[in-house]
Every structure is written in C-alpha cells, then in structure tokens.
Design a protein around this motif. Structure first.
Motif, short mmCIF file in Angstrom:
data_model
loop_
_atom_site.label_atom_id
_atom_site.label_comp_id
_atom_site.label_asym_id
_atom_site.label_seq_id
_atom_site.Cartn_x
_atom_site.Cartn_y
_atom_site.Cartn_z
N PHE A 211 60.16 103.03 -66.18
CA PHE A 211 59.47 101.76 -65.97
C PHE A 211 59.98 100.71 -66.97
N MET A 212 60.22 101.13 -68.20
CA MET A 212 60.76 100.21 -69.20
C MET A 212 62.15 99.74 -68.78
N LEU A 213 62.94 100.63 -68.19
CA LEU A 213 64.26 100.25 -67.70
C LEU A 213 64.14 99.26 -66.55
N GLY B 285 64.93 93.37 -64.91
CA GLY B 285 64.47 92.20 -64.17
C GLY B 285 63.06 92.29 -63.64
N GLY B 286 62.43 93.47 -63.71
CA GLY B 286 61.04 93.58 -63.28
C GLY B 286 60.84 94.67 -62.25
N SER B 287 59.72 95.38 -62.38
CA SER B 287 59.45 96.53 -61.51
C SER B 287 59.02 96.13 -60.10
N THR B 288 58.78 94.85 -59.89
CA THR B 288 58.40 94.39 -58.54
C THR B 288 59.58 93.77 -57.80
N GLN B 289 60.73 93.76 -58.43
CA GLN B 289 61.93 93.19 -57.81
C GLN B 289 62.61 94.24 -56.94
N VAL B 290 62.75 93.94 -55.66
CA VAL B 290 63.32 94.90 -54.71
C VAL B 290 64.73 95.32 -55.14
N LYS B 291 65.53 94.39 -55.58
CA LYS B 291 66.93 94.72 -55.95
C LYS B 291 66.97 95.68 -57.14
N VAL B 292 66.02 95.56 -58.04
CA VAL B 292 65.95 96.46 -59.20
C VAL B 292 65.55 97.86 -58.74
N LEU B 293 64.52 97.93 -57.89
CA LEU B 293 64.04 99.21 -57.39
C LEU B 293 65.13 99.94 -56.61
N VAL B 294 65.82 99.21 -55.73
CA VAL B 294 66.87 99.83 -54.93
C VAL B 294 68.02 100.28 -55.82
N ALA B 295 68.37 99.49 -56.81
CA ALA B 295 69.47 99.83 -57.71
C ALA B 295 69.17 101.10 -58.50
N LEU B 296 67.90 101.32 -58.83
CA LEU B 296 67.52 102.48 -59.63
C LEU B 296 67.17 103.72 -58.78
N GLY B 297 67.19 103.56 -57.45
CA GLY B 297 67.01 104.75 -56.61
C GLY B 297 65.75 104.81 -55.79
N ALA B 298 65.10 103.68 -55.53
CA ALA B 298 63.91 103.70 -54.68
C ALA B 298 64.28 104.19 -53.28
N ARG B 299 63.29 104.71 -52.56
CA ARG B 299 63.53 105.19 -51.20
C ARG B 299 63.77 104.00 -50.27
N TYR B 300 64.91 104.00 -49.63
CA TYR B 300 65.25 102.94 -48.68
C TYR B 300 65.97 103.59 -47.51
N ILE C 13 56.02 100.41 -58.88
CA ILE C 13 56.05 98.99 -58.53
C ILE C 13 54.85 98.30 -59.18
N GLY C 14 55.06 97.72 -60.35
CA GLY C 14 53.99 97.03 -61.05
C GLY C 14 53.29 97.94 -62.06
N ILE C 15 52.70 97.33 -63.06
CA ILE C 15 52.06 98.07 -64.16
C ILE C 15 50.83 98.83 -63.70
N VAL C 16 50.06 98.27 -62.76
CA VAL C 16 48.86 98.95 -62.27
C VAL C 16 49.24 100.25 -61.56
N HIS C 17 50.27 100.17 -60.74
CA HIS C 17 50.78 101.35 -60.04
C HIS C 17 51.15 102.43 -61.04
N LEU C 18 51.86 102.05 -62.08
CA LEU C 18 52.27 103.01 -63.12
C LEU C 18 51.06 103.61 -63.83
N LEU C 19 50.12 102.79 -64.27
CA LEU C 19 48.99 103.27 -65.04
C LEU C 19 48.12 104.24 -64.24
N VAL C 20 47.85 103.90 -62.98
CA VAL C 20 47.02 104.77 -62.14
C VAL C 20 47.68 106.13 -61.96
#
Length: 222
Positions: free
Chosen positions: A20-22, A27-42, A63-70
């Motif tokens: 999550f820190m990475l 650029g942010g955990s809610t940015q689609v390009k960041v998630l896809v670059a790091l291996g999100a399911r697409y 995706i987002g701090i709340v998602h991570l914390l929960v």
C-alpha cells in the motif's frame, strides 16, 4: 516462538501494508494505472495476454485507506486464529489458494472488465476454513460455538455485499468455497483427522471446478 506465534499472519500484514505504501508512492492507491501496474486483477490482461499471476498479486493490493484498514483488521483477528488452528504452512496455503480461487471467480463472472484488488477473497477463505471445521468436527462443542459465530459473520458480509454494487460478490463467494475446500484438502492435525477419501475429493473439486468453468466460458470472461 516460531511454533506458537502467528508469524505468517504478521508477514502478510507487513507485506500488504508495504504494498500500500508503494501504491501511494507511485501516485495513489485509487489510481487505476497504479493498480494495474502493480498487478491488480484486470480481465483482458489475464485472458488475452496470459498474465495469470494477476490472480495472486491482487491479494496484496488495496483501493483506498479504508479498504486497507478494514481488511487488515480482519486479517489481524481471523489470521491469528486460523494460523493457530491449522499451523503456519497450512494457513498460508489456505490464504493464498482462497485468494486465487476468489480472484478467478471474480474474473469469470465480471463482464464489466473492472479492476479488482483486495485481500477480501482470502479473508472469506479463512471464514470458509472455519465452516469446514464445523462440517467435519460438528460434535466438538468448542468448534461448534466458534463456527456459529463465523457463520453469522459470513451471512452479514454477504448481505452487505448485495447492497454494494462495487463489491465483487462473486469473488467473495468463490473465496469462501475455495477456503472450505483447501482447508479440507490440507487437513487440520491440531484438531483431528479428516477421512482421506474426503480430503482427496475436496482437493479434486478445488482443481476441477475452476477448470470446468473456464472451459465452459471459453474465453475466461462471462
């Protein structure tokens, strides 16, 4: 310490928070390009480019701090308990296989080709593992009491999923089933013995059902 402490749970927490820190640094955990670059399911990248590792990496992305914390709070409580009951390596197998099966289910039933990430598929797998205990050790009062509580948690979470259109309910249900099957396949020596025939059958179902779904679907995307 290695035998008695839930060290695998701690490692999973550290790795997930580190990812999550990475995400944030890129650029942010809610940015689609960041998630896809790091291996999100697409789906297109998995089905058409063979990037099957994207069934594993989303477990460690959020995706987002709340998602991570929960999810990390859930891992803290469920993970320590599951690891204590099943042991380190069986717990790790349950966590990873549940996540993979959950992400596979999410891929198969996601016709919108949305970007998916989160440890929820694995966490539902941990709940499925406890339901397996209730099914196989139903005469154990302590297990029955715990399983009833976990069953309530499962129902509440699934009902909540139905009210949230953005939640991958197919992935959650697949993770739950995957956790049930892999937990039975690996067994739980610290609690008792599961018949070998039943363990083998659960292992076969764990492998056969996704293959059948993929063949029926053709492209892997319904």
């Amino acid at each position: 310490m290695w035998r008695n402490e839930p060290v695998i749970t701690y490692v999973l927490l550290v790795v997930t928070i580190g990812m999550f820190m990475l995400e944030t640094a890129m650029g942010g955990s809610t940015q689609v390009k960041v998630l896809v670059a790091l291996g999100a399911r697409y789906n297109p990248y998995i089905a058409f480019f063979g990037q099957w590792w994207r069934l594993v990496t989303p477990i460690f992305l959020h995706i987002g701090i709340v998602h991570l914390l929960v999810n990390m709070m859930s891992l803290w409580f469920l993970g320590r308990m599951t690891e204590t009951v099943f042991g380190h390596w069986r717990f790790l197998a349950i966590y990873l296989v549940s996540g993979i099966v959950g992400n596979f289910g999410g891929m198969i039933f996601d016709s919108a080709n949305s970007v998916g990430a989160g440890a929820s598929t694995s966490l539902f797998g941990l709940l499925g593992a406890f339901l397996m205990l209730g099914d196989n050790f139903r005469h154990n009062p302590a297990i029955n009491a715990a399983v009833r509580q976990f069953a309530i948690v499962v129902v509440i979470n699934l009902v909540f999923d139905l009210t949230q259109p953005s939640i991958d309910i197919a992935g959650h249900i697949a993770g739950l089933i995957g956790g049930f099957l892999i937990a039975g396949a690996v067994g739980v020596p610290r609690v008792g013995t599961i018949r070998r025939v039943k363990r083998v059958l659960m292992g076969v179902l764990l492998i056969a059902v996704p293959i059948i779904l993929f063949i029926v679907d053709g492209t892997g995307i319904m």
